[in-house]
Scaffold this motif. Structure first.
Motif, PDB file in Angstrom:
ATOM      1  N   PHE A   1     -44.540 -38.171 -49.394  1.00 22.46           N
ATOM      2  CA  PHE A   1     -45.150 -38.312 -48.077  1.00 22.46           C
ATOM      3  C   PHE A   1     -46.087 -37.150 -47.767  1.00 22.46           C
ATOM      4  N   VAL A   2     -47.216 -37.477 -47.130  1.00 21.26           N
ATOM      5  CA  VAL A   2     -48.106 -36.480 -46.568  1.00 21.26           C
ATOM      6  C   VAL A   2     -48.302 -36.870 -45.109  1.00 21.26           C
ATOM      7  N   ASP A   3     -47.983 -35.938 -44.202  1.00 23.50           N
ATOM      8  CA  ASP A   3     -48.062 -36.194 -42.757  1.00 23.50           C
ATOM      9  C   ASP A   3     -47.310 -37.466 -42.373  1.00 23.50           C
ATOM     10  N   GLY A   4     -46.144 -37.675 -42.984  1.00 18.77           N
ATOM     11  CA  GLY A   4     -45.306 -38.815 -42.657  1.00 18.77           C
ATOM     12  C   GLY A   4     -45.732 -40.139 -43.264  1.00 18.77           C
ATOM     13  N   LYS A   5     -46.835 -40.126 -44.019  1.00 20.17           N
ATOM     14  CA  LYS A   5     -47.340 -41.356 -44.637  1.00 20.17           C
ATOM     15  C   LYS A   5     -47.001 -41.374 -46.129  1.00 20.17           C
ATOM     16  N   ASN A   6     -46.472 -42.501 -46.600  1.00 15.47           N
ATOM     17  CA  ASN A   6     -46.128 -42.663 -48.013  1.00 15.47           C
ATOM     18  C   ASN A   6     -47.425 -42.789 -48.816  1.00 15.47           C
ATOM     19  N   ILE A   7     -47.720 -41.756 -49.622  1.00 19.22           N
ATOM     20  CA  ILE A   7     -48.960 -41.769 -50.415  1.00 19.22           C
ATOM     21  C   ILE A   7     -48.721 -42.132 -51.875  1.00 19.22           C
ATOM     22  N   GLY A   8     -47.447 -42.137 -52.276  1.00 19.19           N
ATOM     23  CA  GLY A   8     -47.157 -42.434 -53.677  1.00 19.19           C
ATOM     24  C   GLY A   8     -45.713 -42.161 -53.995  1.00 19.19           C
ATOM     25  N   GLN A   9     -45.458 -41.933 -55.283  1.00 21.33           N
ATOM     26  CA  GLN A   9     -44.078 -41.762 -55.720  1.00 21.33           C
ATOM     27  C   GLN A   9     -44.019 -41.196 -57.121  1.00 21.33           C
ATOM     28  N   ILE A  10     -42.854 -40.641 -57.421  1.00 18.67           N
ATOM     29  CA  ILE A  10     -42.573 -40.256 -58.797  1.00 18.67           C
ATOM     30  C   ILE A  10     -41.610 -41.308 -59.343  1.00 18.67           C
ATOM     31  N   ASP A  11     -41.860 -41.714 -60.574  1.00 16.37           N
ATOM     32  CA  ASP A  11     -41.101 -42.778 -61.226  1.00 16.37           C
ATOM     33  C   ASP A  11     -40.552 -42.229 -62.535  1.00 16.37           C
ATOM     34  N   ILE A  12     -39.249 -42.361 -62.722  1.00 19.76           N
ATOM     35  CA  ILE A  12     -38.603 -41.895 -63.953  1.00 19.76           C
ATOM     36  C   ILE A  12     -37.862 -43.061 -64.580  1.00 19.76           C
ATOM     37  N   ASP A  13     -38.123 -43.311 -65.844  1.00 17.59           N
ATOM     38  CA  ASP A  13     -37.380 -44.306 -66.620  1.00 17.59           C
ATOM     39  C   ASP A  13     -36.477 -43.560 -67.597  1.00 17.59           C
ATOM     40  N   SER A  14     -35.298 -44.134 -67.815  1.00 14.89           N
ATOM     41  CA  SER A  14     -34.364 -43.545 -68.769  1.00 14.89           C
ATOM     42  C   SER A  14     -33.886 -44.604 -69.750  1.00 14.89           C
ATOM     43  N   ASN A  15     -33.711 -44.195 -70.982  1.00 10.88           N
ATOM     44  CA  ASN A  15     -33.161 -45.074 -72.008  1.00 10.88           C
ATOM     45  C   ASN A  15     -31.638 -45.002 -72.027  1.00 10.88           C
ATOM     46  N   VAL A  16     -31.065 -44.361 -71.008  1.00  8.62           N
ATOM     47  CA  VAL A  16     -29.626 -44.204 -70.851  1.00  8.62           C
ATOM     48  C   VAL A  16     -29.190 -45.040 -69.650  1.00  8.62           C
ATOM     49  N   LEU A  17     -28.077 -45.684 -69.760  1.00  7.71           N
ATOM     50  CA  LEU A  17     -27.527 -46.476 -68.665  1.00  7.71           C
ATOM     51  C   LEU A  17     -26.901 -45.557 -67.613  1.00  7.71           C
ATOM     52  N   ASP A  18     -27.312 -45.705 -66.361  1.00  9.31           N
ATOM     53  CA  ASP A  18     -26.711 -45.042 -65.193  1.00  9.31           C
ATOM     54  C   ASP A  18     -26.611 -43.510 -65.293  1.00  9.31           C
ATOM     55  N   PRO A  19     -27.709 -42.796 -65.602  1.00 12.84           N
ATOM     56  CA  PRO A  19     -27.613 -41.345 -65.706  1.00 12.84           C
ATOM     57  C   PRO A  19     -27.915 -40.596 -64.401  1.00 12.84           C
ATOM     58  N   PHE A  20     -28.543 -41.262 -63.430  1.00  8.30           N
ATOM     59  CA  PHE A  20     -29.062 -40.578 -62.250  1.00  8.30           C
ATOM     60  C   PHE A  20     -27.978 -40.337 -61.196  1.00  8.30           C
ATOM     61  N   THR A  21     -27.993 -39.132 -60.616  1.00 12.11           N
ATOM     62  CA  THR A  21     -27.032 -38.746 -59.590  1.00 12.11           C
ATOM     63  C   THR A  21     -27.777 -38.287 -58.341  1.00 12.11           C
ATOM     64  N   ASP A  22     -27.012 -37.887 -57.344  1.00 11.79           N
ATOM     65  CA  ASP A  22     -27.612 -37.313 -56.133  1.00 11.79           C
ATOM     66  C   ASP A  22     -28.431 -36.075 -56.468  1.00 11.79           C
ATOM     67  N   LEU A  23     -28.024 -35.347 -57.497  1.00 14.52           N
ATOM     68  CA  LEU A  23     -28.776 -34.153 -57.888  1.00 14.52           C
ATOM     69  C   LEU A  23     -30.188 -34.515 -58.341  1.00 14.52           C
ATOM     70  N   ASP A  24     -30.328 -35.616 -59.061  1.00 16.93           N
ATOM     71  CA  ASP A  24     -31.664 -36.076 -59.457  1.00 16.93           C
ATOM     72  C   ASP A  24     -32.489 -36.395 -58.213  1.00 16.93           C
ATOM     73  N   GLU A  25     -31.885 -37.125 -57.287  1.00 17.30           N
ATOM     74  CA  GLU A  25     -32.611 -37.494 -56.067  1.00 17.30           C
ATOM     75  C   GLU A  25     -33.084 -36.266 -55.306  1.00 17.30           C
ATOM     76  N   ARG A  26     -32.180 -35.293 -55.093  1.00 17.20           N
ATOM     77  CA  ARG A  26     -32.559 -34.090 -54.338  1.00 17.20           C
ATOM     78  C   ARG A  26     -33.651 -33.319 -55.078  1.00 17.20           C
ATOM     79  N   PHE A  27     -33.529 -33.214 -56.402  1.00 20.46           N
ATOM     80  CA  PHE A  27     -34.528 -32.485 -57.174  1.00 20.46           C
ATOM     81  C   PHE A  27     -35.889 -33.179 -57.099  1.00 20.46           C
TER      82      PHE A  27
END
Length: 151
Positions: A113-139
């Motif tokens: 977000f820039v000035d409250g407007k969604n301008i884009g995103q970061i996208d991560i793909d993994s070749n591992v099943l279910d690896p993402f945690t809250d730590l990934d989200e916060r980072f």
């Protein structure tokens, strides 16, 4: 390398004035892909002006045919509409998933977000099943907050 160890490296990349924005974003993609074992494809998508579509920005990983994604389509398109993080533990369980590679098992997308407007995103793909945690989200929220400052 831990997320806490990666944070100053992200800041260092973003504060180099001698590089253009896309070079900085590509360096961040490379940093994440090389230092987080289960980050197999790392890229940025950005809103295409006033159009309701995302355009692929800098990325590291296998080439993708998905260079333009309409809002609402796939995980990235859904995040463009919802403005919320989307963690997909198993892409096979998602009805609205756009397959980029047969090896991808999970995905995380975090809006920027820039000035409250969604301008884009970061996208991560993994070749591992279910690896993402809250730590990934916060980072990744941290990464996007810092990247947003150069827009």
């Amino acid at each position: 390398m831990t997320f806490e160890e990666l944070k100053p490296k992200v800041l260092d990349i973003l504060h180099h004035d001698d590089k253009i924005r896309d070079e900085k974003l590509l360096q961040i993609c490379r940093l994440l892909e090389e230092n987080v074992d289960y980050y197999d494809w790392v890229g940025f998508y950005f809103r295409n002006g006033d159009k309701e579509e995302l355009v692929l920005g800098p990325y590291i990983g296998e080439p993708t045919d998905h260079t333009v994604i309409p809002f609402g389509k796939g995980i990235c398109g859904q995040v463009a509409v919802s403005n919320k993080n989307f963690v997909v533990p198993d892409v096979k369980a998602q009805d609205n998933y756009i397959a980029c590679s047969l090896t991808v098992k999970s995905e995380i997308v975090v809006p920027m977000f820039v000035d409250g407007k969604n301008i884009g995103q970061i996208d991560i793909d993994s070749n591992v099943l279910d690896p993402f945690t809250d730590l990934d989200e916060r980072f990744l929220e941290f990464v996007n907050e810092e990247v947003a400052k150069i827009f």
